[in-house]
Design a protein around this motif. Structure first.
Motif, PDB file in Angstrom:
ATOM      1  N   ALA A   1       0.826  -1.203   0.000  1.00  0.00           N
ATOM      2  CA  ALA A   1       0.000   0.000   0.000  1.00  0.00           C
ATOM      3  C   ALA A   1       0.862   1.255   0.000  1.00  0.00           C
ATOM      4  O   ALA A   1       0.561   2.227  -0.695  1.00  0.00           O
ATOM      5  CB  ALA A   1      -0.923  -0.001   1.204  1.00  0.00           C
ATOM      6  N   ILE A   2       1.960   1.217   0.751  1.00  0.00           N
ATOM      7  CA  ILE A   2       2.868   2.365   0.782  1.00  0.00           C
ATOM      8  C   ILE A   2       3.489   2.562  -0.598  1.00  0.00           C
ATOM      9  O   ILE A   2       3.608   3.686  -1.088  1.00  0.00           O
ATOM     10  CB  ILE A   2       3.942   2.174   1.873  1.00  0.00           C
ATOM     11  N   ALA A   3       3.843   1.449  -1.246  1.00  0.00           N
ATOM     12  CA  ALA A   3       4.400   1.536  -2.596  1.00  0.00           C
ATOM     13  C   ALA A   3       3.410   2.214  -3.533  1.00  0.00           C
ATOM     14  O   ALA A   3       3.798   2.974  -4.421  1.00  0.00           O
ATOM     15  CB  ALA A   3       4.749   0.141  -3.115  1.00  0.00           C
ATOM     16  N   GLY A   4       2.125   1.964  -3.317  1.00  0.00           N
ATOM     17  CA  GLY A   4       1.088   2.585  -4.141  1.00  0.00           C
ATOM     18  C   GLY A   4       1.119   4.101  -4.075  1.00  0.00           C
ATOM     19  O   GLY A   4       0.807   4.779  -5.051  1.00  0.00           O
ATOM     20  N   VAL A   5       1.490   4.638  -2.926  1.00  0.00           N
ATOM     21  CA  VAL A   5       1.600   6.098  -2.795  1.00  0.00           C
ATOM     22  C   VAL A   5       2.937   6.575  -3.368  1.00  0.00           C
ATOM     23  O   VAL A   5       3.003   7.571  -4.074  1.00  0.00           O
ATOM     24  CB  VAL A   5       1.465   6.527  -1.307  1.00  0.00           C
ATOM     25  N   MET A   6       3.993   5.795  -3.098  1.00  0.00           N
ATOM     26  CA  MET A   6       5.317   6.195  -3.584  1.00  0.00           C
ATOM     27  C   MET A   6       5.370   6.215  -5.115  1.00  0.00           C
ATOM     28  O   MET A   6       6.116   6.990  -5.701  1.00  0.00           O
ATOM     29  CB  MET A   6       6.381   5.238  -3.054  1.00  0.00           C
ATOM     30  N   ALA A   7       4.572   5.347  -5.751  1.00  0.00           N
ATOM     31  CA  ALA A   7       4.615   5.231  -7.215  1.00  0.00           C
ATOM     32  C   ALA A   7       4.172   6.506  -7.905  1.00  0.00           C
ATOM     33  O   ALA A   7       4.473   6.719  -9.077  1.00  0.00           O
ATOM     34  CB  ALA A   7       3.750   4.059  -7.671  1.00  0.00           C
ATOM     35  N   MET A   8       3.458   7.367  -7.203  1.00  0.00           N
ATOM     36  CA  MET A   8       3.075   8.643  -7.807  1.00  0.00           C
ATOM     37  C   MET A   8       4.258   9.612  -7.795  1.00  0.00           C
ATOM     38  O   MET A   8       4.190  10.687  -8.361  1.00  0.00           O
ATOM     39  CB  MET A   8       1.891   9.246  -7.058  1.00  0.00           C
ATOM     40  N   GLU A   9       5.319   9.207  -7.127  1.00  0.00           N
ATOM     41  CA  GLU A   9       6.528  10.022  -6.987  1.00  0.00           C
ATOM     42  C   GLU A   9       6.222  11.463  -6.618  1.00  0.00           C
ATOM     43  O   GLU A   9       6.610  12.403  -7.313  1.00  0.00           O
ATOM     44  CB  GLU A   9       7.395   9.900  -8.248  1.00  0.00           C
ATOM     45  N   PRO A  10       5.520  11.632  -5.500  1.00  0.00           N
ATOM     46  CA  PRO A  10       5.163  12.984  -5.071  1.00  0.00           C
ATOM     47  C   PRO A  10       6.373  13.691  -4.472  1.00  0.00           C
ATOM     48  O   PRO A  10       7.359  13.048  -4.129  1.00  0.00           O
ATOM     49  CB  PRO A  10       4.106  12.736  -3.999  1.00  0.00           C
ATOM     50  N   GLU A  11       6.270  15.008  -4.355  1.00  0.00           N
ATOM     51  CA  GLU A  11       7.390  15.762  -3.790  1.00  0.00           C
ATOM     52  C   GLU A  11       7.409  15.662  -2.281  1.00  0.00           C
ATOM     53  O   GLU A  11       8.412  15.921  -1.640  1.00  0.00           O
ATOM     54  CB  GLU A  11       7.288  17.221  -4.199  1.00  0.00           C
ATOM     55  N   VAL A  12       6.249  15.339  -1.737  1.00  0.00           N
ATOM     56  CA  VAL A  12       6.184  15.144  -0.292  1.00  0.00           C
ATOM     57  C   VAL A  12       5.215  14.001  -0.017  1.00  0.00           C
ATOM     58  O   VAL A  12       4.190  13.870  -0.670  1.00  0.00           O
ATOM     59  CB  VAL A  12       5.773  16.456   0.434  1.00  0.00           C
ATOM     60  N   ILE A  13       5.585  13.128   0.921  1.00  0.00           N
ATOM     61  CA  ILE A  13       4.662  12.068   1.319  1.00  0.00           C
ATOM     62  C   ILE A  13       4.290  12.272   2.769  1.00  0.00           C
ATOM     63  O   ILE A  13       5.144  12.545   3.612  1.00  0.00           O
ATOM     64  CB  ILE A  13       5.285  10.662   1.165  1.00  0.00           C
ATOM     65  N   ILE A  14       2.998  12.170   3.037  1.00  0.00           N
ATOM     66  CA  ILE A  14       2.523  12.269   4.411  1.00  0.00           C
ATOM     67  C   ILE A  14       2.177  10.863   4.888  1.00  0.00           C
ATOM     68  O   ILE A  14       1.407  10.158   4.241  1.00  0.00           O
ATOM     69  CB  ILE A  14       1.269  13.146   4.501  1.00  0.00           C
TER      70      ILE A  14
END
Lengths: 282, 287, 271
Positions: free
Chosen positions: B155-168
């Motif tokens: 699930a975390i990878a799912g957020v990282m895959a968007m390659e955002p400038e900041v992750i919360i």
């Protein structure tokens, strides 16, 4: 001699994949021998998947051992009736506070167990009030459960078991989903039930600071009980604990690293030791 | 303008205009610089979750502004939509958002919504899986066949895959055992080192935060009660306790030692630090 | 916050009606609703309307709340009124244009039906305003318990209702959480055609199903642990007792019914 309440004799449990859709993972147990004594506070420690949750569910006949026996007050729950009998002796509190509250009002939920036991209405009322008072939730008895905090919900669940007047409460990671305040509330409640009402407590947890409060600790790793003893005895073996994927409390760890021989269990003990070590020379 | 996220006078209230008007957050000024690691701490109900839901436009502020890279995200629809990809939000227990047939496809959900090319999506999924420690052989499995810890990584990878400038990360280690917790903190630390991305961690664990955060915001009653470096915040043990928070045990030990007249620093947050200081002190005493 | 909602439309209070036995409230409400359809002329209908008004005054639920309960049916009211006016013909003609004719009978029927529907809604909403969903379910279980004779599992049905009431807020919160999580990954739930929108719900629906099954499983375990084996041999903490106020309630309904029947006999039927 202390009276045995629950006895695990050479218990193994294997998860059979018989195509049954079960939305949880069951961890195996291998040759577990464990006695739980009346009136004690036992903490069962272990990382996720070590089998501690399976052990809990064997205590009140939710699971049946594949090998060996689990007996509660001498009763081996091999029939539905006997399983029911066991559940009147050993109550259970689960991890997720949301999924164990049945009724839409706090006091009705606490009454649920006694109602199932077919107890007289007046007696139920008395038990419910007492149970709610013993977990400090009496003032909130008319509330709706979904408006309570996690710690409050968990205390309602505990009250529900107390009202059944079981001898023993098994708590399966009751604080895993709570914030620090909720954890404190639940731990204080557990302590009080054990000390004041003499209820046997089996606390399944991976928080070491909770295990410190127990009379006795059993550590599980890959389905076996690998250590047993008082918190002080168990926490003395830090390498072995690390192998089991567990951490020492910070105060214990600090004293270990400083080469202090005695095992300390809390911050004030730790401070004392350090001061005596410095010999007041500073 | 080097702020990735900036909140100016942000307030959010429920039942606005009625007499039951409640402020969930009030007059928040908040900023994250590029590559910074920010900790937000506060007890349940202090407004942490409401605050972070503003950062990618899930909630609209009642008053005040949210700027992402200097642009107000509520400027127009497109800016709002894009803010979701600039600010990744990983909720508490993220494993409950998994839905696809395979782990690969689930991780690809974000990039797909970004309308990237097939190749780009594939690259990103593999990269994110690597960052989050999702095993290669798991990518073709159903997410529901993984263990609890593996699901969370997916699930975390799912957020990282968007390659955002900041992750919360909202309580990233909730429900994990000590080892799982340590692994996850390492994962976040490594991710930051490898990508240079800014990170916000929301937690009530003061222990983990001490060794991670550059700056800390403490929330209480919907307002920012304290902010500053770890030293500045953790040194005010009394104030933190009054807000239902606990400083790490080791910090308390050092505070009691100081109270007993022993000359030790107050800013000790890890056992390693503490051991070193006390060993030195003991060496001095014996010599 | 959406998770903070109180489910149902219970309006907390301590009026006589709030304290009345839910079984009696259920029975009398049902009774009055039947009586509404017994009314044949405006005089008997007047009694029902009066009963509805008195009951709402006694309940101490603010008029505003009661009017609010009528809001969803405004369209139905207008629609039936129009239908009745134009389709029921007879008696003196009030107004005529081309093929459309408004007659005495049409107007009477329209007004009659409107008052009937309004009374029906008012009476049933007073029931739900003064009774908690839990008490309602409990009352229903006990009122319907004679149906056990016909092998209808009344207890099981009531248990299902209770659990539904208990878990609706939890599930609403869950949906909200999953929606936010997917939106945070750029899911677009608001735009597109019907097909696209239906497709966009998959990422919400599947996690919701998965978590609901998990909840159901855990709940079943928890209930087993608390010795739940069905309705057999169960007792209830809260006993329902018929008291003086309940008898008054019954008498009140009897009086209204008697009045209606008498007026029905003495005056000519309008409908």
């Amino acid at each position: 001699m202390k009276e045995k309440l629950i006895e695990f004799k050479n218990v193994s449990f294997a998860y059979e994949a018989d195509g049954e859709a079960v939305p949880e993972t069951k961890d195996a147990l291998k040759g577990v021998n464990l006695d739980i004594y009346k009136g004690e506070f036992l903490a069962v420690l272990g990382h996720n998947g070590s089998g501690k949750s399976t052990l809990a569910k064997l205590c009140n006949a939710i699971y049946e051992p594949t090998e060996g026996t689990v007996s509660v007050k001498g009763i081996i729950p091999d029939t539905e009736e006997k399983a029911d009998e066991v559940r009147r002796i050993v109550g259970m509190v689960f991890q997720n506070p949301d999924n164990q509250i049945v009724a839409t009002i706090v006091e009705d939920d606490v009454a649920f167990g006694p109602e199932n036991l077919g107890i007289e209405p007046k007696e139920i009322r008395k038990r419910v009030d007492e149970a709610l008072k013993s977990v400090n939730m009496y003032e909130l008895r008319h509330r709706e459960p979904h408006k309570l905090s996690g710690g409050q919900k968990q205390r309602v669940a505990i009250a529900g078991v107390i009202a059944m007047q079981t001898d023993c409460i098994v708590l399966d990671e009751p604080t895993a989903m709570l914030d620090p305040k909720g954890r404190d509330e639940v731990m204080q409640t557990i302590q009080r039930l054990n000390k004041e009402l003499g209820i046997t407590i089996v606390l399944i947890t991976h928080f070491m600071d909770e295990a410190v409060q127990a009379d006795r600790v059993a550590v599980m790793n890959s389905g076996r009980i690998v250590m047993q003893g008082s918190p002080r005895e168990v926490f003395a073996q830090n390498e072995k604990l690390n192998e089991c994927g567990l951490d020492l409390p910070q105060s214990t760890e600090l004293c270990k690293r400083l080469g202090i021989k005695d095992t300390v269990l809390n911050a004030s003990e730790c401070v004392e030791k350090i001061i005596s070590m410095l010999g007041g020379a500073v | 303008m080097s702020y990735v996220i900036e909140a100016k006078g942000l307030s959010h209230c429920y039942s606005k205009g009625t007499n039951q008007q409640v402020y969930a957050v009030k007059d928040i000024d908040f900023s994250v610089e590029k590559g910074e690691l920010i900790g937000i701490i506060g007890h349940t109900g202090s407004g942490k979750s409401t605050l972070i839901s503003h950062f990618n436009g899930l909630l609209k502020p009642s008053s005040g502004q949210i700027l992402v890279n200097g642009t107000d995200i509520w400027k127009d629809k497109e800016t709002l939509h894009n803010s979701r990809f600039q600010v990744g939000l990983c909720f508490q227990y993220p494993e409950y958002q998994l839905f696809e047939e395979t782990v690969f496809r689930d991780i690809a959900f974000g990039p797909k919504n970004m309308k990237l090319s097939e190749n780009e999506i594939k690259e990103r999924v593999l990269r994110a899986a690597d960052y989050a420690g999702v095993k290669k052989e798991h990518l073709d499995k159903s997410p529901f066949d993984l263990s609890g810890g593996e699901k969370r990584r997916a699930a975390i990878a799912g957020v990282m895959a968007m390659e955002p400038e900041v992750i919360i990360f909202d309580e990233p280690a909730a429900g994990l055992d000590p080892k799982g917790r340590k692994d996850l903190i390492k994962l976040i630390r490594d991710y930051r080192e490898r990508t240079g991305s800014a990170i916000i961690i929301v937690s009530h664990s003061m222990e983990d935060m001490a060794s991670l955060a550059d700056r800390i915001y403490v929330m209480n009653g919907g307002e920012i009660a304290m902010q500053g470096t770890v030293d500045e915040v953790y040194s005010q043990g009394e104030k933190l306790r009054s807000m239902g928070l606990n400083v790490p045990e080791i910090t308390e030990i050092f505070a009691s030692l100081r109270a007993k007249g022993i000359d030790v620093p107050a800013n000790v947050y890890t056992v390693e630090q503490g051991t070193e200081i006390l060993k030195k002190l003991m060496g001095r005493c014996s010599s | 916050m959406i998770g903070e909602i109180t489910f149902g439309q219970y309006y907390p209070g301590s009026s006589v009606l709030h304290r009345a036995d839910p079984r009696i409230k259920l029975i009398t409400s049902f009774w009055l609703i039947v009586v509404i359809f017994v009314c044949k002329n405006f005089f008997s209908l007047g009694i029902i309307a009066l009963t509805a008004i008195i009951t709402s005054l006694v309940s101490r639920v603010p008029m505003k709340m009661i009017l609010k309960s009528l809001k969803p049916i405004v369209i139905i009211l207008i629609f039936t009124a129009i239908l009745n006016i134009f389709y029921t013909q007879g008696g003196a003609t009030y107004w005529e244009w081309w093929k459309i004719k408004v007659t005495e009978k049409g107007v009477n029927t329209a007004i009659f039906t409107m008052i009937r529907i309004i009374s029906l809604v008012v009476i049933s909403s007073i029931l739900t305003y003064t009774t908690t969903p839990t008490a309602l379910t409990d009352g229903l279980e006990r009122v319907l318990s004679p149906l056990k004779v016909f092998k209808i599992k009344v207890h099981t049905l009531a248990m299902m209702m209770t659990l539904a009431l208990r878990f609706i807020p939890t599930l609403i919160r869950e949906i909200e959480r999953i929606m936010n999580a997917q939106k945070a990954r750029g899911a677009d739930l608001e735009t597109g055609g019907i097909l696209q929108r239906a497709k966009a719900l998959v990422p919400i629906f599947i996690p919701l199903m998965v978590s609901s099954f998990r909840r159901a499983y855990e709940l079943a375990l928890a209930m087993t642990c608390r010795c739940y084996t069905g309705g057999e041999g169960r007792t209830r903490m809260k006993q329902m007792k018929v008291s003086f106020r309940d008898i008054v309630l019954i008498l009140y309904c009897t009086a209204a019914t008697a009045g209606i029947i008498i007026l029905n006999i003495f005056f000519e039927a309008v409908i």
